[in-house]
Design an enzyme around this catalytic site. Structure first.
Site, PDB file in Angstrom:
ATOM      1  N   ASP A  10       0.847  -1.184   0.000  1.00 15.84           N
ATOM      2  CA  ASP A  10       0.000   0.000   0.000  1.00 15.84           C
ATOM      3  C   ASP A  10       0.890   1.245   0.000  1.00 15.84           C
ATOM      4  OD1 ASP A  10      -3.222   0.558   0.953  1.00 15.84           O
ATOM      5  OD2 ASP A  10      -1.774   2.219   1.078  1.00 15.84           O
ATOM      6  N   ILE A  11       0.521   2.205  -0.837  1.00 18.60           N
ATOM      7  CA  ILE A  11       1.351   3.405  -1.012  1.00 18.60           C
ATOM      8  C   ILE A  11       1.291   4.320   0.218  1.00 18.60           C
ATOM      9  CG2 ILE A  11      -0.329   4.944  -2.132  1.00 18.60           C
ATOM     10  CD1 ILE A  11       1.819   5.411  -4.324  1.00 18.60           C
ATOM     11  N   ASN A  66     -12.754  -2.944   2.664  1.00 18.40           N
ATOM     12  CA  ASN A  66     -13.641  -1.787   2.740  1.00 18.40           C
ATOM     13  C   ASN A  66     -14.644  -1.931   1.601  1.00 18.40           C
ATOM     14  OD1 ASN A  66     -12.233  -0.580   4.902  1.00 18.40           O
ATOM     15  ND2 ASN A  66     -10.712   0.242   3.475  1.00 18.40           N
ATOM     16  N   VAL A  98     -10.784   2.951  -3.804  1.00 17.59           N
ATOM     17  CA  VAL A  98     -10.400   2.381  -5.107  1.00 17.59           C
ATOM     18  C   VAL A  98     -11.406   1.281  -5.410  1.00 17.59           C
ATOM     19  CG1 VAL A  98      -8.636   1.171  -6.417  1.00 17.59           C
ATOM     20  CG2 VAL A  98      -7.958   2.936  -4.769  1.00 17.59           C
ATOM     21  N   HIS A 109     -10.148  -5.369  -3.424  1.00 15.55           N
ATOM     22  CA  HIS A 109      -8.838  -5.635  -2.829  1.00 15.55           C
ATOM     23  C   HIS A 109      -9.020  -5.936  -1.354  1.00 15.55           C
ATOM     24  CE1 HIS A 109      -9.637  -1.311  -2.619  1.00 15.55           C
ATOM     25  NE2 HIS A 109      -9.029  -1.339  -1.449  1.00 15.55           N
ATOM     26  N   MET A 110      -8.092  -6.722  -0.844  1.00 20.43           N
ATOM     27  CA  MET A 110      -8.070  -7.032   0.576  1.00 20.43           C
ATOM     28  C   MET A 110      -6.800  -6.451   1.177  1.00 20.43           C
ATOM     29  SD  MET A 110      -8.329 -10.748   2.440  1.00 20.43           S
ATOM     30  CE  MET A 110      -6.634 -11.186   2.099  1.00 20.43           C
ATOM     31  N   HIS A 111      -6.959  -5.720   2.285  1.00 17.40           N
ATOM     32  CA  HIS A 111      -5.808  -5.172   3.009  1.00 17.40           C
ATOM     33  C   HIS A 111      -5.261  -6.235   3.966  1.00 17.40           C
ATOM     34  CE1 HIS A 111      -6.702  -0.791   2.155  1.00 17.40           C
ATOM     35  NE2 HIS A 111      -7.894  -1.311   1.933  1.00 17.40           N
TER      36      HIS A 111
HETATM   37  P1  AMP Z   1      -9.591   1.393  -0.019  1.00 17.66           P
HETATM   38  O1  AMP Z   1      -9.762   2.628   0.823  1.00 17.66           O
HETATM   39  O2  AMP Z   1      -9.969   0.139   0.698  1.00 17.66           O
HETATM   40  O3  AMP Z   1     -10.225   1.539  -1.379  1.00 17.66           O
HETATM   41  O4  AMP Z   1      -8.034   1.232  -0.200  1.00 17.66           O
HETATM   42  C1  AMP Z   1      -7.335   1.730  -1.284  1.00 17.66           C
HETATM   43  C2  AMP Z   1      -5.899   1.683  -0.871  1.00 17.66           C
HETATM   44  O5  AMP Z   1      -5.112   1.803  -2.029  1.00 17.66           O
HETATM   45  C3  AMP Z   1      -5.484   2.821   0.080  1.00 17.66           C
HETATM   46  O6  AMP Z   1      -4.995   2.273   1.293  1.00 17.66           O
HETATM   47  C4  AMP Z   1      -4.398   3.544  -0.710  1.00 17.66           C
HETATM   48  O7  AMP Z   1      -3.347   3.995   0.100  1.00 17.66           O
HETATM   49  C5  AMP Z   1      -3.953   2.495  -1.695  1.00 17.66           C
HETATM   50  N1  AMP Z   1      -3.393   2.994  -2.941  1.00 17.66           N
HETATM   51  C6  AMP Z   1      -3.876   3.999  -3.713  1.00 17.66           C
HETATM   52  N2  AMP Z   1      -3.111   4.155  -4.800  1.00 17.66           N
HETATM   53  C7  AMP Z   1      -2.128   3.225  -4.716  1.00 17.66           C
HETATM   54  C8  AMP Z   1      -1.012   2.881  -5.532  1.00 17.66           C
HETATM   55  N3  AMP Z   1      -0.738   3.515  -6.676  1.00 17.66           N
HETATM   56  N4  AMP Z   1      -0.208   1.881  -5.131  1.00 17.66           N
HETATM   57  C9  AMP Z   1      -0.446   1.237  -3.969  1.00 17.66           C
HETATM   58  N5  AMP Z   1      -1.478   1.502  -3.166  1.00 17.66           N
HETATM   59  C10 AMP Z   1      -2.299   2.486  -3.518  1.00 17.66           C
END
Ligand code: AMP
Ligand code: ZN
Length: 110
Positions: free
Chosen positions: A31-32, A88, A97, A101-103
């Protein structure tokens, strides 16, 4: 592949994002904006908007996301201490996003 989807573009290799793991159906990258020392995203290659869009045909990919999270926790040495696996779902659930995706978050005390 959705042309304007950030994670579809990452999956396709259109960015410089490094994969910690790539299988036929899943990629894993950092995660960025990490919320923990280990904060990875486990992402299906196929575009699915959110948990709400999963169907019965997606059972295998759901299982793979979970099992990949478990394996990555082991590889990142957070399995024993414990970690979070989190989806989320939609805007009100914190999703920003809109590609499933799974954190995986670990390495700190909650
Ligand atoms: P969500 O809030 O569950 O949609 O999580 C989206 C996640 O994607 C967030 O934790 C961001 O920090 C992460 N994110 C956004 N852009 C990027 C990227 N280019 N590379 C890696 N992670 C990202
Ligand atoms: Zn996508």
């Amino acid at each position: 592949m959705e042309k304007d989807c950030l994670f579809c573009n990452i999956v396709k290799g259109n960015t410089d994002t490094e994969f910690l793991l790539e299988t036929e159906d899943v990629v894993v990258f950092k995660d960025i904006h990490p919320h923990a020392p280990v904060h990875l995203l486990i992402v299906p290659k196929r575009h699915i908007r959110s948990v709400n869009d999963l169907t019965d045909e997606d059972r295998a990919i759901v299982a793979e996301l979970l099992m990949t999270g478990k394996e990555m926790a082991r590889r990142q040495h957070v399995a024993e201490d414990g970690y979070k696996l989190l989806f989320n779902v939609e805007y009100g659930g914190g999703q920003r996003v809109f590609h499933l995706h799974m954190h995986l978050m670990g390495g700190k005390k909650w």
